[in-house]
Scaffold this motif. Sequence first.
Motif, PDB file in Angstrom:
ATOM      1  N   ASN A   6      -0.246  37.462  27.645  1.00 58.67           N
ATOM      2  CA  ASN A   6       0.177  38.811  26.889  1.00 58.67           C
ATOM      3  C   ASN A   6       0.278  39.856  27.657  1.00 58.67           C
ATOM      4  O   ASN A   6       1.325  40.575  27.548  1.00 58.67           O
ATOM      5  CB  ASN A   6      -0.862  38.883  25.781  1.00 58.67           C
ATOM      6  N   ALA A   7      -0.549  40.036  28.531  1.00 54.79           N
ATOM      7  CA  ALA A   7      -0.459  41.440  29.568  1.00 54.79           C
ATOM      8  C   ALA A   7       1.060  41.299  30.228  1.00 54.79           C
ATOM      9  O   ALA A   7       1.547  42.100  30.338  1.00 54.79           O
ATOM     10  CB  ALA A   7      -1.646  41.313  30.428  1.00 54.79           C
ATOM     11  N   TYR A   8       1.291  40.097  30.835  1.00 55.61           N
ATOM     12  CA  TYR A   8       2.536  39.786  31.600  1.00 55.61           C
ATOM     13  C   TYR A   8       3.626  40.127  30.731  1.00 55.61           C
ATOM     14  O   TYR A   8       4.473  40.861  31.074  1.00 55.61           O
ATOM     15  CB  TYR A   8       2.430  38.617  32.156  1.00 55.61           C
ATOM     16  N   HIS A  10       3.959  42.233  28.068  1.00 57.50           N
ATOM     17  CA  HIS A  10       3.999  43.510  27.731  1.00 57.50           C
ATOM     18  C   HIS A  10       4.275  44.248  28.991  1.00 57.50           C
ATOM     19  O   HIS A  10       5.289  45.234  29.022  1.00 57.50           O
ATOM     20  CB  HIS A  10       2.665  44.301  27.442  1.00 57.50           C
ATOM     21  N   LEU A  11       4.077  43.916  30.336  1.00 58.24           N
ATOM     22  CA  LEU A  11       4.352  44.379  31.630  1.00 58.24           C
ATOM     23  C   LEU A  11       5.833  44.335  32.188  1.00 58.24           C
ATOM     24  O   LEU A  11       6.460  45.071  32.646  1.00 58.24           O
ATOM     25  CB  LEU A  11       3.341  43.951  32.810  1.00 58.24           C
ATOM     26  N   ALA A  12       6.336  43.455  31.590  1.00 57.69           N
ATOM     27  CA  ALA A  12       7.690  42.787  31.983  1.00 57.69           C
ATOM     28  C   ALA A  12       8.783  43.209  30.815  1.00 57.69           C
ATOM     29  O   ALA A  12      10.005  43.203  30.951  1.00 57.69           O
ATOM     30  CB  ALA A  12       7.672  41.389  32.143  1.00 57.69           C
ATOM     31  N   GLY A  13       8.176  43.935  29.686  1.00 57.28           N
ATOM     32  CA  GLY A  13       8.677  44.222  28.541  1.00 57.28           C
ATOM     33  C   GLY A  13       9.463  43.238  27.803  1.00 57.28           C
ATOM     34  O   GLY A  13      10.400  43.388  27.176  1.00 57.28           O
ATOM     35  N   ILE A  14       9.012  42.024  27.758  1.00 62.18           N
ATOM     36  CA  ILE A  14       9.430  40.800  27.252  1.00 62.18           C
ATOM     37  C   ILE A  14       8.735  40.258  26.066  1.00 62.18           C
ATOM     38  O   ILE A  14       8.843  38.941  25.618  1.00 62.18           O
ATOM     39  CB  ILE A  14       9.746  39.907  28.102  1.00 62.18           C
ATOM     40  N   GLN A  15       7.830  41.145  25.496  1.00 68.45           N
ATOM     41  CA  GLN A  15       6.744  40.667  24.391  1.00 68.45           C
ATOM     42  C   GLN A  15       7.538  40.744  23.062  1.00 68.45           C
ATOM     43  O   GLN A  15       6.968  39.999  22.106  1.00 68.45           O
ATOM     44  CB  GLN A  15       5.637  41.628  24.404  1.00 68.45           C
ATOM     45  N   SER A  16       8.681  41.330  23.039  1.00 68.61           N
ATOM     46  CA  SER A  16       9.305  41.175  21.581  1.00 68.61           C
ATOM     47  C   SER A  16      10.578  40.457  21.642  1.00 68.61           C
ATOM     48  O   SER A  16      11.235  40.298  22.841  1.00 68.61           O
ATOM     49  CB  SER A  16       9.453  42.542  20.962  1.00 68.61           C
ATOM     50  N   GLY A  17      11.395  40.020  20.635  1.00 72.41           N
ATOM     51  CA  GLY A  17      12.662  39.498  20.690  1.00 72.41           C
ATOM     52  C   GLY A  17      13.708  40.421  20.833  1.00 72.41           C
ATOM     53  O   GLY A  17      13.521  41.680  21.112  1.00 72.41           O
ATOM     54  N   TYR A  18      14.887  39.980  20.661  1.00 71.97           N
ATOM     55  CA  TYR A  18      16.123  40.735  20.803  1.00 71.97           C
ATOM     56  C   TYR A  18      17.007  40.791  19.560  1.00 71.97           C
ATOM     57  O   TYR A  18      18.218  41.269  19.538  1.00 71.97           O
ATOM     58  CB  TYR A  18      16.956  40.199  22.095  1.00 71.97           C
ATOM     59  N   GLY A  19      16.222  40.680  18.414  1.00 72.60           N
ATOM     60  CA  GLY A  19      17.110  40.687  17.089  1.00 72.60           C
ATOM     61  C   GLY A  19      17.004  41.953  16.233  1.00 72.60           C
ATOM     62  O   GLY A  19      16.539  42.173  15.191  1.00 72.60           O
ATOM     63  N   PHE A  20      17.666  42.821  17.180  1.00 69.87           N
ATOM     64  CA  PHE A  20      17.558  44.392  16.532  1.00 69.87           C
ATOM     65  C   PHE A  20      18.876  44.415  15.600  1.00 69.87           C
ATOM     66  O   PHE A  20      19.856  43.933  15.660  1.00 69.87           O
ATOM     67  CB  PHE A  20      18.316  45.231  17.650  1.00 69.87           C
TER      68      PHE A  20
ATOM     69  N   THR B 142      11.349  49.234  30.147  1.00 68.59           N
ATOM     70  CA  THR B 142      10.190  48.447  30.848  1.00 68.59           C
ATOM     71  C   THR B 142      10.870  47.539  31.705  1.00 68.59           C
ATOM     72  O   THR B 142      10.423  47.081  32.708  1.00 68.59           O
ATOM     73  CB  THR B 142       9.136  48.144  29.966  1.00 68.59           C
ATOM     74  N   THR B 195      21.072  35.849  16.061  1.00 66.86           N
ATOM     75  CA  THR B 195      20.304  36.275  15.033  1.00 66.86           C
ATOM     76  C   THR B 195      21.227  37.294  14.113  1.00 66.86           C
ATOM     77  O   THR B 195      21.250  37.104  12.896  1.00 66.86           O
ATOM     78  CB  THR B 195      19.169  37.167  15.251  1.00 66.86           C
TER      79      THR B 195
END
Lengths: 139, 312
Positions: A6-8, A10-20, B142, B195
């Motif tokens: 989880n930390a990695y 967040h550190l890399a900025g890839i914790q969420s998807g790209y469905g804006f 980030t 999506t």
Amino acid sequence: MRQALNAYLHLAGIQSGYGFFAPNIPDSYKLVFAFSYPDGHEDFFSAQADRVETNVRLARLTDYIGRTRSEIVREDLIKLLAYASWRQHCDATGVRALLLTLAQPTAEEFLRGKRPAYERLYEYEFSPVPSANDATKPN
Amino acid sequence: MQKWQERVREFCFAPESDSWVGVLRVGLGLQVVIYCLNFRSDWTFFFAAPGEALISRQLSEAIVSAQSALIPNLAWLADAAGRFGLAEATTLSAVWFALLLAGALLIAGLFCRTAAVTAWLLHLCAAKSGDLLSYGVDNFMTIGLFYLMLAPLPDGWALDRTLWNRKTLDGALVRLFRRILQMHLCLIYFFGGLTKALGTGWWNGANLWRALTRPPFDIIPPEMIVPWRHFLPALGIAIWSVELAYPVFIWPKKTRLLWLTLVCAMHLAIGLTMGMYLFAMIMLVLNLAAFGAPTRVLEKTGDVRSPATSVS
């Protein structure tokens, strides 16, 4: 291991998807505070900033409050915002917090004269709790 | 089999010039500086302690810490500074100033690695402490700063190279890092487009109308958009098509310039029509660094391989 992963993320900025704004545009919410005064009048206040960028962030918070399924989280977040706003209305004796959702007309409806309107979703009432540190802390 | 191995080796490790790193460095430096200037008057409003902030950053920090205690946030810095007797307000101001300075150093190309790590860490701390107020731009900043922090530095445009006579690592690493950024962007656009394609509103123009007329993005009055409503379905389909097909058309030389132009135009339009200029800028930086920066394949000696061509 899970914490490290989880930390990695967040550190890399890839914790969420790209469905804006996908698959559809989510509903829009607005938070309005009605501060009541001893003489009976009410002041309506809604957090707004001059910069669009700041308003985008405020909208993100309001949307989070509107979309959360937890009643406790919603009320607590609104209470925190009420407290922050109360600092600018020190003489108020109470506050009603109104969470509104925006009913947007379609383009065709707009052409026929229908305009965006806010509908009340939730309402909370807070009153100040006397404390040694801050008399305007909401109850 | 050997031919495929050779092709993969060429694709990932053929030495190339480092101009894309310069584009990424200067672009992210500008992004960080504008981010700081944008937050100048709201920094305390967003990140101060309970009683002083809009919403206590400790709430965001608690939410993030629940996912992992290893995620940096401003509380780490505030607690560390507190041990030296520094007030929280002072620490917050120092963080803002240090982030601004890191951005300026990135633009100039001075102390590149230190500036990149500092910018990444401080921005990450701010983003995580303001998690309830963050949105896509924070994620992509980030991502960009993470790549920059690890990328071969200093690049050829950096002052570090001139002042301290520093050399970058070998060109193979330059190529590899660029490939990773390129493939990451392909993933981003592919899933973003996919999506969107799953939403009916992106086929009939309804989503575009809602996005443009929805507060706080409604900087263009709806009365100006309504006459163009018949174009919205086509525009909506074009948006997710460009994103979905990005991984296909961004690689070939014949279509790269066109697709890059389309994507950059899309992000520019988002910035201008919806006021999301920070978001537009970070996407432009990432795209230009990954696919827009001119590069030249190098020989093992470091000389330009002739004939000099843009790499695919």
